[in-house]
Design an enzyme around this catalytic site. Structure first.
Site, PDB file in Angstrom:
ATOM      1  N   ALA A 142     -30.565 -17.881  30.234  1.00 24.71           N
ATOM      2  CA  ALA A 142     -31.155 -16.545  30.159  1.00 24.71           C
ATOM      3  C   ALA A 142     -32.664 -16.622  30.347  1.00 24.71           C
ATOM      4  CB  ALA A 142     -30.831 -15.909  28.806  1.00 24.71           C
ATOM      5  N   THR A 143     -33.217 -15.640  31.024  1.00 26.86           N
ATOM      6  CA  THR A 143     -34.658 -15.587  31.240  1.00 26.86           C
ATOM      7  C   THR A 143     -35.401 -15.606  29.907  1.00 26.86           C
ATOM      8  OG1 THR A 143     -34.325 -14.361  33.293  1.00 26.86           O
ATOM      9  CG2 THR A 143     -36.526 -14.277  32.322  1.00 26.86           C
ATOM     10  N   GLY A 144     -34.892 -14.896  28.912  1.00 30.19           N
ATOM     11  CA  GLY A 144     -35.537 -14.876  27.596  1.00 30.19           C
ATOM     12  C   GLY A 144     -35.632 -16.265  26.979  1.00 30.19           C
ATOM     13  N   VAL A 189     -38.241 -18.387  28.929  1.00 27.06           N
ATOM     14  CA  VAL A 189     -39.610 -18.118  28.470  1.00 27.06           C
ATOM     15  C   VAL A 189     -39.903 -18.939  27.215  1.00 27.06           C
ATOM     16  CG1 VAL A 189     -41.145 -16.357  27.488  1.00 27.06           C
ATOM     17  CG2 VAL A 189     -39.779 -15.838  29.529  1.00 27.06           C
ATOM     18  N   GLY A 190     -38.958 -18.987  26.286  1.00 35.47           N
ATOM     19  CA  GLY A 190     -39.152 -19.787  25.076  1.00 35.47           C
ATOM     20  C   GLY A 190     -39.340 -21.264  25.370  1.00 35.47           C
ATOM     21  N   GLU A 201     -42.819 -21.740  26.677  1.00 33.09           N
ATOM     22  CA  GLU A 201     -43.779 -21.700  25.570  1.00 33.09           C
ATOM     23  C   GLU A 201     -43.764 -23.022  24.802  1.00 33.09           C
ATOM     24  OE1 GLU A 201     -44.855 -18.141  23.341  1.00 33.09           O
ATOM     25  OE2 GLU A 201     -42.947 -17.300  24.050  1.00 33.09           O
ATOM     26  N   GLY A 261     -48.123 -16.964  22.057  1.00 27.83           N
ATOM     27  CA  GLY A 261     -48.038 -16.460  23.411  1.00 27.83           C
ATOM     28  C   GLY A 261     -48.520 -15.023  23.478  1.00 27.83           C
ATOM     29  N   HIS A 265     -38.188 -16.159  37.907  1.00 25.61           N
ATOM     30  CA  HIS A 265     -36.937 -16.833  37.543  1.00 25.61           C
ATOM     31  C   HIS A 265     -36.124 -16.831  38.822  1.00 25.61           C
ATOM     32  CE1 HIS A 265     -33.576 -17.535  34.346  1.00 25.61           C
ATOM     33  NE2 HIS A 265     -33.593 -18.443  35.308  1.00 25.61           N
ATOM     34  N   ARG A 295     -51.812 -18.258  26.103  1.00 24.49           N
ATOM     35  CA  ARG A 295     -51.672 -18.366  24.661  1.00 24.49           C
ATOM     36  C   ARG A 295     -53.043 -18.128  24.037  1.00 24.49           C
ATOM     37  NH1 ARG A 295     -46.964 -19.832  23.390  1.00 24.49           N
ATOM     38  NH2 ARG A 295     -47.434 -20.444  21.261  1.00 24.49           N
TER      39      ARG A 295
END
Length: 138
Positions: A41-43, A46-47, A50, A69, A76, A120
């Site tokens: 998943a894109t979410g 991102v994690g 980070e 962040g 993606h 960040r």
């Protein structure tokens, strides 16, 4: 901030994608997400980006400082199936006051998965938590 917090700091993270990091798991209460294919998943991507940036900063922040962040501008570009190894590379490309900008690239054995920038902000942890407590009591 420490003098060593300079452009050029970098980190590389290798991550094998488990089923729990695929789209159907992003928000389990969402029937719409549950119906989508089981790819990274894109979410969660991102994690992972980070996480890689945080690793690049290890040992370069003063005591009591952390980063959060504040901006994400990532593509993606390709799906990453369960069991694939994702490699993320992040390089600190700019330091402007408390703002840190990273250039990132993620890939698996078949394709570029992601590229872009992530920013960040350096925070004073105690000050941030005090501010958060004030917001929570409103």
């Amino acid at each position: 901030m420490k003098d060593s917090l300079q452009p050029g700091l970098s980190a590389r993270l290798e991550y094998v994608v488990p089923a729990e990091r695929t789209v159907p798991y992003l928000l389990p209460e969402s029937d719409e997400f549950a119906a989508l294919p089981a790819v990274l998943a894109t979410g969660f991507l991102v994690g992972i980006v980070e996480w890689t940036c945080i690793r690049a900063l290890a040992g370069h922040l003063d005591e009591g400082k952390q980063t959060l962040g504040v901006h994400v501008d990532l593509s993606h570009e390709a799906p990453t199936p369960v069991g694939s190894q994702l490699t993320v590379e992040a390089e600190l490309s700019n330091v402007e006051g408390r703002q840190l900008t990273f250039t990132v690239h993620a890939f698996d054995d078949a394709a570029t998965i992601c590229q872009g920038i992530h920013r960040r902000a350096v925070i004073d942890t105690e000050r941030f938590l005090a501010r958060l407590r004030r917001r929570a009591t409103r």
